[in-house]
Design a protein around this motif. Sequence first.
Motif, short mmCIF file in Angstrom:
data_model
loop_
_atom_site.label_atom_id
_atom_site.label_comp_id
_atom_site.label_asym_id
_atom_site.label_seq_id
_atom_site.Cartn_x
_atom_site.Cartn_y
_atom_site.Cartn_z
N TYR A 1 0.91 -1.26 0.01
CA TYR A 1 0.05 0.05 0.09
C TYR A 1 0.86 1.34 -0.07
O TYR A 1 0.37 2.13 -0.71
CB TYR A 1 -0.90 -0.10 1.33
CG TYR A 1 -1.89 1.32 1.30
CD1 TYR A 1 -3.09 1.08 0.75
CD2 TYR A 1 -1.35 2.37 1.94
CE1 TYR A 1 -3.90 2.07 1.12
CE2 TYR A 1 -2.04 3.58 1.91
CZ TYR A 1 -3.37 3.40 1.69
OH TYR A 1 -4.20 4.55 1.80
N ASP B 1 -1.39 2.14 -3.23
CA ASP B 1 -2.90 2.59 -2.45
C ASP B 1 -4.03 2.97 -3.43
O ASP B 1 -5.10 2.50 -3.35
CB ASP B 1 -2.34 3.83 -1.72
CG ASP B 1 -1.66 4.79 -2.40
OD1 ASP B 1 -0.97 4.51 -3.28
OD2 ASP B 1 -2.00 6.08 -2.34
N MET C 1 -5.49 -0.30 -4.62
CA MET C 1 -6.23 -1.21 -3.71
C MET C 1 -7.48 -0.38 -3.38
O MET C 1 -8.51 -1.13 -3.25
CB MET C 1 -5.64 -1.12 -2.29
CG MET C 1 -4.35 -2.14 -2.29
SD MET C 1 -3.57 -2.02 -0.77
CE MET C 1 -1.87 -3.01 -1.09
N ARG C 2 -7.62 0.95 -3.34
CA ARG C 2 -8.75 1.76 -3.21
C ARG C 2 -9.80 1.46 -4.30
O ARG C 2 -10.89 1.42 -4.20
CB ARG C 2 -8.35 3.22 -3.07
CG ARG C 2 -7.50 3.53 -1.56
CD ARG C 2 -7.00 4.94 -1.57
NE ARG C 2 -8.44 5.96 -1.47
CZ ARG C 2 -8.82 6.21 -0.50
NH1 ARG C 2 -8.30 5.69 0.70
NH2 ARG C 2 -9.76 7.19 -0.46
N TYR D 1 -5.36 -6.99 -5.02
CA TYR D 1 -5.40 -5.96 -4.35
C TYR D 1 -6.48 -5.80 -3.43
O TYR D 1 -6.41 -5.26 -2.17
CB TYR D 1 -5.58 -4.50 -5.22
CG TYR D 1 -4.24 -4.39 -6.17
CD1 TYR D 1 -2.96 -4.41 -5.62
CD2 TYR D 1 -4.17 -4.18 -7.42
CE1 TYR D 1 -1.86 -4.32 -6.29
CE2 TYR D 1 -3.15 -4.01 -8.15
CZ TYR D 1 -1.74 -4.33 -7.61
OH TYR D 1 -0.66 -3.71 -8.44
N TYR E 1 -6.22 -5.18 0.84
CA TYR E 1 -6.73 -4.17 1.48
C TYR E 1 -7.79 -4.43 2.43
O TYR E 1 -7.83 -3.96 3.57
CB TYR E 1 -7.54 -3.13 0.13
CG TYR E 1 -7.81 -1.88 0.75
CD1 TYR E 1 -6.87 -1.29 1.70
CD2 TYR E 1 -8.73 -1.10 0.25
CE1 TYR E 1 -6.85 0.13 1.93
CE2 TYR E 1 -8.83 0.34 0.34
CZ TYR E 1 -7.79 0.96 1.35
OH TYR E 1 -8.23 2.31 1.42
#
Length: 243
Positions: A77, A82, A85-86, A107, A111
């Motif tokens: 991340y 990041d 993953m989001r 991912y 997360y």
Amino acid sequence: MPKGNSGIKRGGGKSGAKSEPTVRGVPQSKIDQLRGERDHIPSSQYTWQVIRDDYARVGITITEEEAKYIKRAVGDYTCGHDTDMRKALRLKQTGREHDLTSEQKIYLKQYEAIAEYCKVAPVLPSSKHSIIYRGIKRSTITPQYTAGILALKKGDTWNVDSMPTSFSTKIGIAMGFSHHNGKNGIIIHMPTAKMKNTPSIMGLSHYQGEYEAFVADYNWKVAGISDQSKQGDGYYHIYLEKP
């Protein structure tokens, strides 16, 4: 930061009663009584054994493999995944899990492991860090998201997208992240006094100098706004509080 839902709600009505949340069968209230606090520690100390012990402290047993997986997920991340993953979690949240690619499924799994760990790990001590900060660029890359943040008014609620999000205990780090194309951006000020799911991840991060903490506390209210973009320090400040 992702495009789309900014997590903004006008007003802030109360929701109905909900059943007690659990982590692997252990009530969250029990976890909160046992998890304790932990300040920033260096990577040499933040081993996979620490993660395993964090779970054991609250009555949950995980394997060495699981602990190493969480450690690697946090590292991934912080080293540039990041946004990946989001985006993967956003697809799931919006009912589009079937659109996930094989890579996005990886991912998403990472997360979700991070989100669980945030509910178990010792929290950042508010006695040492009363405020944490996040810098947001006034970027053309995510104009809808940025516009949504700038549209926040005093009294509005903001749920941080219901996703674990990286903040820093150093305002200078947040200011640096908000700077884009010669322009200063937005600084989110978040008090730590009532946080429950916000551990330090400095020792797990690829960039220890960012003094990171993961925020997985999602219900916030805008307490005040100070637009100093033209006068003052050049930043747009948003101050949050727990409703």
